[in-house]
Design an enzyme around this catalytic site. Structure first.
Site, PDB file in Angstrom:
ATOM      1  CB  CYS A 143      21.351   6.514  50.399  1.00 36.41           C
ATOM      2  SG  CYS A 143      20.047   5.938  49.352  1.00 36.41           S
ATOM      3  CG  ASN A 171      20.730   6.126  42.932  1.00 32.81           C
ATOM      4  OD1 ASN A 171      21.655   5.555  42.364  1.00 32.81           O
ATOM      5  ND2 ASN A 171      20.909   6.892  43.983  1.00 32.81           N
ATOM      6  CG  HIS A 198      12.194   0.714  49.322  1.00 36.27           C
ATOM      7  ND1 HIS A 198      12.474   2.044  49.136  1.00 36.27           N
ATOM      8  CD2 HIS A 198      13.379   0.117  49.554  1.00 36.27           C
ATOM      9  CE1 HIS A 198      13.785   2.240  49.264  1.00 36.27           C
ATOM     10  NE2 HIS A 198      14.352   1.077  49.515  1.00 36.27           N
ATOM     11  CB  ALA A 252      19.038  -2.819  46.560  1.00 38.57           C
ATOM     12  CB  THR A 253      21.844  -1.884  51.199  1.00 39.20           C
ATOM     13  OG1 THR A 253      21.357  -0.623  50.733  1.00 39.20           O
ATOM     14  CG2 THR A 253      23.168  -1.698  51.909  1.00 39.20           C
ATOM     15  CD  GLN A 304      16.116   4.257  41.320  1.00 42.70           C
ATOM     16  OE1 GLN A 304      15.060   4.503  40.723  1.00 42.70           O
ATOM     17  NE2 GLN A 304      16.300   4.593  42.582  1.00 42.70           N
ATOM     18  CB  THR A 344      12.724 -16.084  60.471  1.00 42.59           C
ATOM     19  OG1 THR A 344      13.199 -16.972  61.484  1.00 42.59           O
ATOM     20  CG2 THR A 344      11.254 -16.351  60.197  1.00 42.59           C
ATOM     21  CB  SER A 353      15.291  -2.604  46.708  1.00 44.12           C
ATOM     22  OG  SER A 353      14.757  -2.294  47.973  1.00 44.12           O
TER      23      SER A 353
END
Ligand SMILES: *Cc1c(COP(=O)(O)O)cnc(C)c1O
Length: 395
Positions: free
Chosen positions: A327, A153, A203, A73-74, A181, A241, A201
Site C-alpha cells: 500500500c 504489517n 485477504h 480493513a481500510t 495482521q 448489498t 480483512s
C-alpha cells in the site's frame, strides 16, 4: 515447486481452495440478496451471512451480532475512526495513535485533524514498541479514542494489546485496534484484550480481497455514525448489498484458522526461523528490523547492507518478496515504519520484507536461502562500499 515462489503473505494471501469451494455455490446457485425478505434465495443468503458472523465471532471470542461486514480493513478502520469521531465529538477531540500504523489508520486520522480533531502520534523505540507510560500521560478527559495496531504489517511486531486495552478501559476511553495482521495468525480474544473496536480483512487470512469486518463491543453500546447511507444494512452503519460469497468465504477462512491456527503458526514460525538462520549463517551484515521476541510467526524484515532492495527484487524475480508494504510502495514515500524504528535512509533502501504463509514448503525455504545468499553476494561484489570495507583486492 511452483515459480515464482510466493513469500509476500503480509501483503495478501492465496484464497484457500476450501474457502473457494465454500463460496462457489453463492455465485452460481444461491445468488440471492441477503436483504430480500420475500423468497428462499434471500432467506438462505441471510442465514449464510449470520452463520459467517458466528464463525468470525468464534475465532475472536465475540458474538455474531458484534461483527459488521465491510469491504476490508481500510473501510473498517475509517468507519471506526469517523464513526466515533462524529458520534462522540462532544466527549473530546483528542485521538491517540502510533507512528507505525498502516496508512489506512494514518490517513484516516490525518483527515480527521482537518475536521478539528487533535491526533497524538506516539513514537516507537527501535524494536517497534510504544512507551506505555507515554501513552498513559496522554490520556485525559479530552481523549476520545486510542487507535493502536495489534501487529505491524511491515516488521511483524506484536503490541501488548491487553495492556493498552486495560489502560483505556480503566480510563473509560474507547480503544480501536487494527488487527488485520494478527487475526488468523495469533490468538486474538476481544474480551481478554479489552478491545472496543477491531478491524480485520479477509485477504490476509486466505479469504478473498474485498471483504472484511469490524468488531464493535456490544456491552459499551457504541453508536457509530454511518459513512454511507442507503438500505440500512449492518444496523444502518454500513448500507449496501452484502457481498454474500465474500462473507461466506471470510467465515470459512475464520473457521479453518480456528482449527489450524496453533499448529499452522508453529510450522510457519519454524520455516521462518530456518530461513532467517540460513541467511544469517551464510551472509554477514544482515540486520533484522523490529523485535524478534514479539513478532508474527510469518514475518521477516531484513536489511542487507551494501545492496539496494530494488536490485534484490530485480535480480530475484523467481521469489515474490517486497521492498515494503504494497500500500505504501505505490506512493514512493520513504517507508514510515522503518524510519520510525530508527533506520537510516540507506538502511531503509536496503530492507526487504518476507511474509510466509500456509502454502509455503520446506523445499521453498531451502530454495529461498540459496537464492537470497547468491543474489546478495552477487550484488555486493558490484558495490564499491562493500569492496572497500571488506578490503577485497581486485585482481
Ligand atoms: C492489509 C492491511 C490493511 C488494509 O486492509 P485492506 O483490507 O486491504 O483494506 C490495514 N491494516 C493492516 C495492518 C494491514 O496489514
Amino acid at each position: 515447486m511452483k515459480f515464482p515462489v510466493y513469500m509476500d503473505n503480509n501483503s495478501t494471501t492465496q484464497v484457500d481452495e476450501e474457502v473457494f469451494n465454500a463460496m462457489k455455490p453463492w455465485f452460481l446457485e444461491k445468488y440471492g440478496n441477503a436483504s430480500s425478505k420475500d423468497h428462499s434465495f434471500g432467506w438462505e443468503a441471510d442465514a449464510a451471512i449470520e452463520y459467517s458472523r458466528k464463525l468470525i465471532g468464534s475465532l475472536i471470542n465475540a458474538e455474531g451480532s458484534e461483527i459488521i461486514f465491510t469491504s476490508g480493513a481500510t473501510e473498517s478502520i475509517n468507519l471506526a475512526h469517523w464513526g466515533i469521531a462524529e458520534t462522540y465529538s462532544h466527549r473530546g477531540k483528542k485521538i491517540i495513535t502510533s507512528a507505525i500504523e498502516h496508512n489506512a489508520v494514518i490517513e484516516s486520522l490525518k483527515a480527521l485533524t482537518r475536521k478539528g480533531f487533535e491526533v497524538i502520534v506516539l513514537d516507537v523505540n527501535n524494536e517497534g514498541f510504544i512507551d506505555i507510560d507515554e501513552l498513559k500521560r496522554h490520556l485525559d478527559e479530552n481523549t476520545l479514542l486510542v487507535s493502536i495496531m495489534t501487529a505491524n504489517n511491515e516488521i511483524g511486531i506484536i503490541n501488548d494489546v491487553k495492556v493498552i486495552g486495560d489502560i483505556c478501559a480503566e480510563k473509560n476511553i474507547l480503544f480501536h485496534t487494527d488487527a488485520t495482521q494478527a487475526i488468523g495468525k495469533i490468538p486474538f480474544d476481544v474480551k481478554v484484550l479489552n478491545t472496543d473496536l477491531v478491524s480485520f480483512s479477509g485477504h490476509k487470512f486466505y479469504a478473498p480481497k474485498g471483504v472484511g469486518g469490524l468488531y464493535i463491543n456490544k456491552s459499551k453500546k457504541i453508536q457509530l455514525s454511518p459513512r454511507s447511507y442507503g438500505g440500512g444494512q449492518e444496523h444502518g452503519i454500513r448500507s449496501g448489498t452484502l457481498n454474500v460469497p465474500g462473507i461466506v468465504g471470510i467465515g470459512k477462512a475464520a473457521e479453518i484458522c480456528k482449527v489450524k491456527m496453533e499448529s499452522e503458526s508453529a510450522k510457519i514460525e519454524e520455516l521462518r526461523n530456518k530461513l532467517f538462520k540460513g541467511i544469517n549463517e551464510k551472509l554477514e551484515d544482515v540486520k533484522i528490523n523490529g523485535s524478534m521476541k514479539r513478532r508474527l510467526p510469518n514475518n521477516l524484515s531484513l536489511c542487507f547492507r551494501y545492496v539496494k532492495a530494488e536490485n534484490i527484487i530485480m535480480e530475484m524475480r523467481d521469489i515474490a518478496i517486497s521492498t515494503g508494504a504494497a500500500c505504501t510502495s505505490a506512493s514512493l514515500k520513504p517507508n514510515h515504519v522503518l524510519k520510525a524504528i530508527g533506520l537510516t535512509d540507506e538502511e531503509v533502501k536496503s530492507s526487504i520484507r518476507i511474509g510466509l504463509g500456509r502454502f509455503n514448503t520446506e523445499e521453498e525455504i531451502e530454495y529461498a536461502i540459496n537464492r537470497i545468499v547468491e543474489t546478495i553476494h552477487k550484488l555486493r561484489s558490484y558495490s564499491p562500499e562493500y569492496i572497500i570495507n571488506h578490503k577485497i583486492l581486485l585482481n
